[in-house]
Design a protein around this motif. Structure first.
Motif, PDB file in Angstrom:
ATOM      1  N   ALA A 349       0.718   0.783   1.176  1.00 60.13           N
ATOM      2  CA  ALA A 349       0.474   1.041   2.600  1.00 60.13           C
ATOM      3  C   ALA A 349      -0.642   0.163   3.169  1.00 60.13           C
ATOM      4  O   ALA A 349      -0.980   0.280   4.352  1.00 60.13           O
ATOM      5  N   GLY A 350      -1.225  -0.719   2.343  1.00 66.65           N
ATOM      6  CA  GLY A 350      -2.273  -1.611   2.831  1.00 66.65           C
ATOM      7  C   GLY A 350      -3.682  -1.145   2.523  1.00 66.65           C
ATOM      8  O   GLY A 350      -4.651  -1.826   2.848  1.00 66.65           O
ATOM      9  N   TYR A 351      -3.808   0.006   1.871  1.00 65.59           N
ATOM     10  CA  TYR A 351      -5.130   0.495   1.458  1.00 65.59           C
ATOM     11  C   TYR A 351      -5.322   0.111  -0.013  1.00 65.59           C
ATOM     12  O   TYR A 351      -5.363   0.951  -0.906  1.00 65.59           O
ATOM     13  N   GLU A 352      -5.425  -1.200  -0.236  1.00 66.01           N
ATOM     14  CA  GLU A 352      -5.430  -1.717  -1.601  1.00 66.01           C
ATOM     15  C   GLU A 352      -6.796  -1.616  -2.270  1.00 66.01           C
ATOM     16  O   GLU A 352      -6.925  -1.803  -3.479  1.00 66.01           O
ATOM     17  N   ASN A 353      -7.838  -1.328  -1.456  1.00 65.80           N
ATOM     18  CA  ASN A 353      -9.179  -1.114  -1.998  1.00 65.80           C
ATOM     19  C   ASN A 353      -9.323   0.387  -2.256  1.00 65.80           C
ATOM     20  O   ASN A 353      -9.342   1.186  -1.318  1.00 65.80           O
ATOM     21  N   ILE A 354      -9.402   0.773  -3.515  1.00 70.93           N
ATOM     22  CA  ILE A 354      -9.318   2.182  -3.878  1.00 70.93           C
ATOM     23  C   ILE A 354     -10.522   2.616  -4.701  1.00 70.93           C
ATOM     24  O   ILE A 354     -10.919   1.927  -5.654  1.00 70.93           O
ATOM     25  N   ILE A 355     -11.082   3.752  -4.324  1.00 76.48           N
ATOM     26  CA  ILE A 355     -12.129   4.394  -5.117  1.00 76.48           C
ATOM     27  C   ILE A 355     -11.497   5.556  -5.862  1.00 76.48           C
ATOM     28  O   ILE A 355     -10.882   6.432  -5.254  1.00 76.48           O
ATOM     29  N   CYS A 356     -11.608   5.535  -7.178  1.00 80.57           N
ATOM     30  CA  CYS A 356     -11.112   6.628  -8.008  1.00 80.57           C
ATOM     31  C   CYS A 356     -12.316   7.493  -8.373  1.00 80.57           C
ATOM     32  O   CYS A 356     -13.105   7.147  -9.255  1.00 80.57           O
ATOM     33  N   ALA A 357     -12.474   8.600  -7.653  1.00 81.92           N
ATOM     34  CA  ALA A 357     -13.639   9.478  -7.826  1.00 81.92           C
ATOM     35  C   ALA A 357     -13.349  10.490  -8.928  1.00 81.92           C
ATOM     36  O   ALA A 357     -12.408  11.265  -8.824  1.00 81.92           O
TER      37      ALA A 357
END
Length: 427
Positions: A349-357
């Motif tokens: 969806a274009g949110y390719e910068n991801i924080i895995c909390a």
């Protein structure tokens, strides 16, 4: 069945204030309104600070996961504040019934209350799994429908604000609009209004249109960041050190997948377990009935978002297909396969910068989140995923510095994309 702990009786509705931990602030505020409609004197806790974790560490073994420390610490901090009559106070906690330690928080909480000299305080369980029959919220179809609607309304308000606020011309417009609709929805839910399919189809488009009418400037692209992870630290400002506010201060647009996805995941897993490992016909297909009902609400929220120019999440049944070739749907401890699927959806969806909390030491998250990063990078080379551990020993400065490094890569790519597009735009 004889129990050795205080039980919340129906008569206590009239005499006891019930304290609720604040995991997802928007969704839980509406959930609290639904519980008030059922006659409970509900209060959503807002106490934060280092003393919350310290109290959790004092009364819970330090090997217990971070969310348990915070939930129990928040309860104890509130009870020790002097604001409540401890002879007329009760606590409520949700249970998923899954294999994660979260289903055991209620036992840890009762033990902590005993150690703190407050063993007389009853603890209510809110669950759909038939747990804690002696001291649980009686679940009926009416209440279940109201709770599901509350979560969907909360997801809608969170999504609309997140996609509007970074671009608003007048600072605060999106926040004020969200607060206005929270008051309207909570007021309606307390009166038993607004939770039917017909009412939601009428109200949700109105909410989306009002957000869409907020003056915005979208000419300057923002870094888009998705947030996934363990359910508590993913949503709770107390658990993730106000992650959403920090990302807003870094001029980002944040996508926080809705809480309803986790509810659907839990419902799906019930029948998936029977299909994979054996069970009756009813067990194999009961989830289909639940998910079919939820899908009607899902269509309403997706339509409200898309028709007003907002990004809408994939339908849950499409989400289940995103794990093919990555992880099996039999992996369902904690957030399980859903965590991987949400990362794939965000990237596409274009949110390719991801924080895995994730809480430090949370095995399901380390496998389904951190453990999938290299494979996702192979499949999606532009994915920019950073796992962030949350724990009493982890410093906020260190967490934010790691996020800033991820954002530096994201901004560099954003600038490169803009430069590459410039000649085409001016041709």
């Amino acid at each position: 069945m004889e129990v050795n702990y205080p039980v919340f009786t129906p008569e206590m509705k009239k005499t006891h204030k019930v304290l609720m931990p604040n995991m997802a602030p928007v969704q839980f505020r509406i959930l609290a309104a639904a519980m008030r409609h059922e006659g409970y004197d509900m209060e959503l806790l807002g106490n934060c600070g280092s003393q919350v974790a310290e109290l959790g560490l004092k009364y819970v073994h330090n090997d217990t996961c971070y969310p348990a420390l915070l939930v129990i610490g928040q309860f104890l901090d509130a009870l020790e504040s002097g604001k409540y009559d401890l002879d007329h106070t009760a606590l409520i906690i949700t249970q998923t019934g899954g294999g994660c330690r979260a289903s055991n928080y209620i036992f840890l909480l009762r033990k902590a209350l005993e150690r703190a000299g407050m063993g007389n305080i009853p603890v209510l369980s809110l669950n759909f799994s038939g747990l804690e029959k002696e001291s649980s919220v009686p679940m009926n179809l009416h209440l279940a429908r109201m709770l599901l609607a509350a979560i969907f309304y909360g997801d809608l308000l969170v999504a609309l604000r997140a996609q509007t606020e970074p671009y608003e011309r007048r600072r605060g417009d999106a926040e004020k609009t969200q607060e206005k609709w929270l008051r309207v929805i909570c007021g309606g839910i307390r009166r038993g209004k607004g939770y039917s399919q017909v009412e939601m189809r009428r109200i949700m488009p109105r909410i989306a249109r009002e957000f869409a009418a907020i003056p915005v400037d979208r000419t300057k692209p923002k870094v888009k960041v998705g947030v996934v992870g363990e359910i508590y630290v993913k949503y709770s400002p107390l658990g993730n050190n106000d992650l959403e506010k920090f990302l807003a201060s870094q001029d980002c647009e944040v996508n926080l997948p809705g809480l309803m996805g986790f509810v659907q995941y839990c419902a799906f897993n019930f029948s998936e377990t029977a299909r994979l490992y054996g069970g009756t016909f009813v067990e194999k297909h009961i989830s289909d009935c639940v998910l079919a009902y939820i899908e009607l609400m899902e269509k309403t929220i997706r339509s409200a978002l898309r028709s007003n120019g907002y990004h809408a999440p994939l339908p849950f049944r499409e989400l289940t297909k995103l794990t093919e070739g990555l992880i099996g749907t039999g992996d369902k401890m904690g957030e399980g396969w859903l965590l991987t699927a949400e990362m794939v959806e965000l990237i596409r969806a274009g949110y390719e910068n991801i924080i895995c909390a994730q809480p430090f030491g949370c095995l399901p998250n380390h496998i389904c989140g951190k453990g999938m990063i290299n494979k996702l990078r192979e499949m999606y080379p532009r994915s920019n995923i950073t796992p962030i551990d949350y724990d009493p020993g982890a410093t906020r400065v260190n967490q934010e510095n790691r996020i800033k490094l991820m954002l530096a890569v994201a901004r560099e790519r954003l600038n490169e994309d803009g430069t590459a597009a410039a000649p085409h735009m001016t041709a």
